[in-house]
Design an enzyme around this catalytic site. Structure first.
Site, PDB file in Angstrom:
ATOM      1  CG  LEU A  41      -1.690   1.192   1.685  1.00  0.00           C
ATOM      2  CD1 LEU A  41      -2.953   0.746   2.444  1.00  0.00           C
ATOM      3  CD2 LEU A  41      -0.907   2.155   2.579  1.00  0.00           C
ATOM      4  CG  ASN A  42       2.120   3.819  -2.978  1.00  0.00           C
ATOM      5  OD1 ASN A  42       1.657   2.846  -3.536  1.00  0.00           O
ATOM      6  ND2 ASN A  42       2.494   4.879  -3.660  1.00  0.00           N
ATOM      7  CG  ASP A  43       0.908   8.057  -2.777  1.00  0.00           C
ATOM      8  OD1 ASP A  43       1.843   7.529  -2.172  1.00  0.00           O
ATOM      9  OD2 ASP A  43       1.049   8.715  -3.818  1.00  0.00           O
ATOM     10  CD  GLN A  59      -1.270   4.812  -6.318  1.00  0.00           C
ATOM     11  OE1 GLN A  59      -0.323   4.488  -7.029  1.00  0.00           O
ATOM     12  NE2 GLN A  59      -2.483   5.021  -6.812  1.00  0.00           N
ATOM     13  CE1 TYR A 102       2.392   4.410 -10.688  1.00  0.00           C
ATOM     14  CE2 TYR A 102       3.476   6.498 -11.143  1.00  0.00           C
ATOM     15  CZ  TYR A 102       3.543   5.135 -10.964  1.00  0.00           C
ATOM     16  OH  TYR A 102       4.753   4.495 -11.052  1.00  0.00           O
ATOM     17  CB  SER A 103      -1.533   9.499  -6.309  1.00  0.00           C
ATOM     18  OG  SER A 103      -1.051   8.494  -5.463  1.00  0.00           O
ATOM     19  NE  ARG A 170       4.845  10.966  -9.623  1.00  0.00           N
ATOM     20  CZ  ARG A 170       6.045  10.960 -10.179  1.00  0.00           C
ATOM     21  NH1 ARG A 170       6.189  10.928 -11.491  1.00  0.00           N
ATOM     22  NH2 ARG A 170       7.134  10.997  -9.425  1.00  0.00           N
ATOM     23  CG  ASP A 171       0.881  12.339  -7.757  1.00  0.00           C
ATOM     24  OD1 ASP A 171       0.598  11.283  -8.349  1.00  0.00           O
ATOM     25  OD2 ASP A 171       1.970  12.535  -7.186  1.00  0.00           O
ATOM     26  CD  GLU A 225       6.525  11.433  -5.853  1.00  0.00           C
ATOM     27  OE1 GLU A 225       6.556  10.663  -6.810  1.00  0.00           O
ATOM     28  OE2 GLU A 225       6.752  11.063  -4.686  1.00  0.00           O
TER      29      GLU A 225
HETATM   30  C1  FRU Z   1       3.980   9.174  -4.244  1.00  0.00           C
HETATM   31  C2  FRU Z   1       3.857   8.565  -5.627  1.00  0.00           C
HETATM   32  C3  FRU Z   1       3.004   9.430  -6.547  1.00  0.00           C
HETATM   33  C4  FRU Z   1       2.496   8.450  -7.571  1.00  0.00           C
HETATM   34  C5  FRU Z   1       2.292   7.208  -6.717  1.00  0.00           C
HETATM   35  C6  FRU Z   1       2.603   5.924  -7.435  1.00  0.00           C
HETATM   36  O1  FRU Z   1       4.292   8.229  -3.281  1.00  0.00           O
HETATM   37  O2  FRU Z   1       5.131   8.332  -6.196  1.00  0.00           O
HETATM   38  O3  FRU Z   1       3.694  10.520  -7.105  1.00  0.00           O
HETATM   39  O4  FRU Z   1       1.310   8.866  -8.163  1.00  0.00           O
HETATM   40  O5  FRU Z   1       3.149   7.345  -5.598  1.00  0.00           O
HETATM   41  O6  FRU Z   1       2.316   4.824  -6.633  1.00  0.00           O
END
Ligand code: FRU
Length: 480
Positions: A41-43, A59, A102-103, A170-171, A225
């Site tokens: 898991l991330n963002d 994520q 992505y985010s 992005r994001d 980001e």
């Molecule tokens: C931040 C990031 C975002 C991207 C996502 C990819 O942690 O790198 O910039 O959208 O994670 O998982």
């Protein structure tokens, strides 16, 4: 003609099934924090409240604890404390997002949720760091309920981004102001400076590029980001996660940081005018890519990934071997008070409290308190000059010579020490979970957020030093 398959579900499901037993058996699974069911898991993404339901997307790579092409995992709640795991909301199964959904963020309009995210595509060929052969399209998704998808379309293709930038754009975060919509994107200039771009729209479908909303210099990171903008307590705030910001004596010692700026937006020119220099949002080891949203009580709530990309080389996260990695920190309410952004755990989490134990600091003996999953509040009357709290096997929080220090021993798995200058200490408010610590200082003035991995039954809490005041302890019920 058959559609090209970008995703192999059989393979994913088989790999995920292999992780389940070791994940479920892991005593470091958290008790009241949000985690991936398995894998990585991330963002936090698309945080929104809709028809009384809080949605949290994130994520997610269910089949691999080390990451990969990300999906949007999905959790829902009606109280922000108890969450239900929902079906994956979106997967990298389109030509424009085959290497990662992505985010991104969410906004509600006319009873629908509109999501915006980055469709990541890694092309063959140029894999230079700056020009990575990537495409990062901005994608618009319409959903009637947060579970099903009505449309999913690229609204700003990679080729339409402005000149002067690398492949890293992005994001998207979308917000509304006076009937107009704005979309901001994190970007990396060719000169390796972090920027935030801004677009505007009247209908969420047609977007016009308006220029650079905010930009750093060469010391402030090469890429920003996950940008966010909001106004809270009358103050304009920009939050973002700079990669590669230069360390100072006390700040930016993690490979990447999460920071905020205060200022004022000039809405005619669409420029964020900075008033105060950068400030780091957290002082622990695991805090990155925060995203905020406003709920129906008007609260500005922040979700944040309790982890970080490109961790310190010396850190070896022991949950990877058990089939999962990372979690969300406790959601926090943000307010701008006394010239700073204050973070406080959502009051809803008080419903997890068991019986209260309360002591005066002076009567507390070194063997009175024990716990692993708990909330601990220390309110000082007479503020200490010298103070030490030991907990969870070998972690300490010390206040000495005007500095507050968090120190991990072996249970930090390579992480050692973070220090913050602090004029005086009036309060420590600690949330301990099986493998995490969140230490709120002086009623939200500063926070240290970290993962720790103590052995079982390491439950001693010892307090030494001077200062007087009250200590309150609660066991916290599990939400899983
Ligand atoms: C931040 C990031 C975002 C991207 C996502 C990819 O942690 O790198 O910039 O959208 O994670 O998982």
């Amino acid at each position: 003609m058959s559609k090209k398959a970008y995703i192999n579900w059989k393979q994913i499901q088989a790999a995920q099934a292999k992780l389940k037993a070791s994940v479920e058996a892991d005593p470091w699974r958290l008790s009241y924090h949000q985690m991936p069911e398995t894998g990585w898991l991330n963002d936090p993404n698309g945080a929104v409240q809709f028809d009384g339901v809080y949605h949290l997307y994130h994520q997610y790579v269910p089949q691999d604890p080390k990451g990969g092409a990300t999906h949007w995992g999905h959790k829902t709640s009606t109280d922000m404390v108890h969450f239900k795991d929902e079906e994956i909301f979106m997967s990298p199964d389109q030509a424009f997002d085959q290497d990662g959904v992505y985010s991104g963020s969410a906004i509600v309009l006319n009873d629908k949720i509109h999501f915006f995210y980055t469709g990541n595509v890694k092309n063959e060929g140029d894999h230079d760091y700056t020009f990575s052969g990537r495409e990062q399209h901005t994608v618009h998704v319409v959903s009637p309920d947060g579970f099903t998808i009505e449309s999913r379309e690229v609204i700003i293709p990679h080729s339409a981004y402005p000149e002067g930038f690398t492949d890293h754009i992005r994001d998207p975060k979308v917000f509304e102001l006076n009937g107009k919509y704005y979309l901001i994107l994190g970007a990396r200039r060719r000169t390796n400076v972090g920027s935030i771009l801004i677009y505007s729209s009247t209908n969420l479908y047609d977007w016009e590029y308006e220029g650079v909303f905010l930009e750093g210099d060469e010391d402030q990171g090469y890429m920003w980001e996950c940008p966010d903008y909001f106004n809270v307590s009358g103050k304009d705030i920009a939050i973002f996660s700079p990669q590669g910001i230069l360390p100072t004596t006390y700040n930016y010692h993690n490979p990447h940081a999460a920071t905020y700026l205060t200022g004022q937006v000039n809405w005619e020119e669409l420029k964020f005018q900075v008033e105060e220099d950068f400030r780091e949002l957290d002082h622990g080891f695991d805090f990155y890519a925060p995203q905020t949203f406003e709920d129906d009580q008007g609260r500005r709530i922040m979700w944040v990934w309790m982890g970080i990309g490109d961790t310190q080389p010396e850190y070896n996260n022991p949950t990877i071997a058990r089939g999962w990695q990372h979690a969300m920190a406790l959601p926090r309410e943000l307010n701008f008070e006394d010239g700073m952004l204050k973070q406080r755990p959502l009051v809803e989490y008080q419903t997890l409290r068991g019986q209260e134990q309360s002591y005066s600091l002076t009567e507390l003996s070194s063997d009175t308190l024990r716990g692993e999953v708990y909330e601990l509040l220390i309110d000082f009357d007479e503020r200490p000059k010298d103070f030490e709290l030991q907990l969870r096997q070998d972690t300490s929080v010390t206040y000495q010579d005007g500095e507050l220090t968090l120190r991990h021993g072996e249970s930090g798995y390579g992480r050692r020490k973070r220090t913050l200058p602090l004029e005086s200490l009036s309060q420590l408010h600690i949330f301990s979970d099986t493998s995490s610590l969140e230490i709120f200082v002086n009623d939200g003035e500063a926070v240290f957020t970290s993962r720790v991995y103590p052995d079982a039954n390491q439950d001693k809490i010892q307090i030494t030093g001077n200062g007087t005041g009250k200590v309150t302890y609660w066991d916290l019920a599990t939400t899983t």
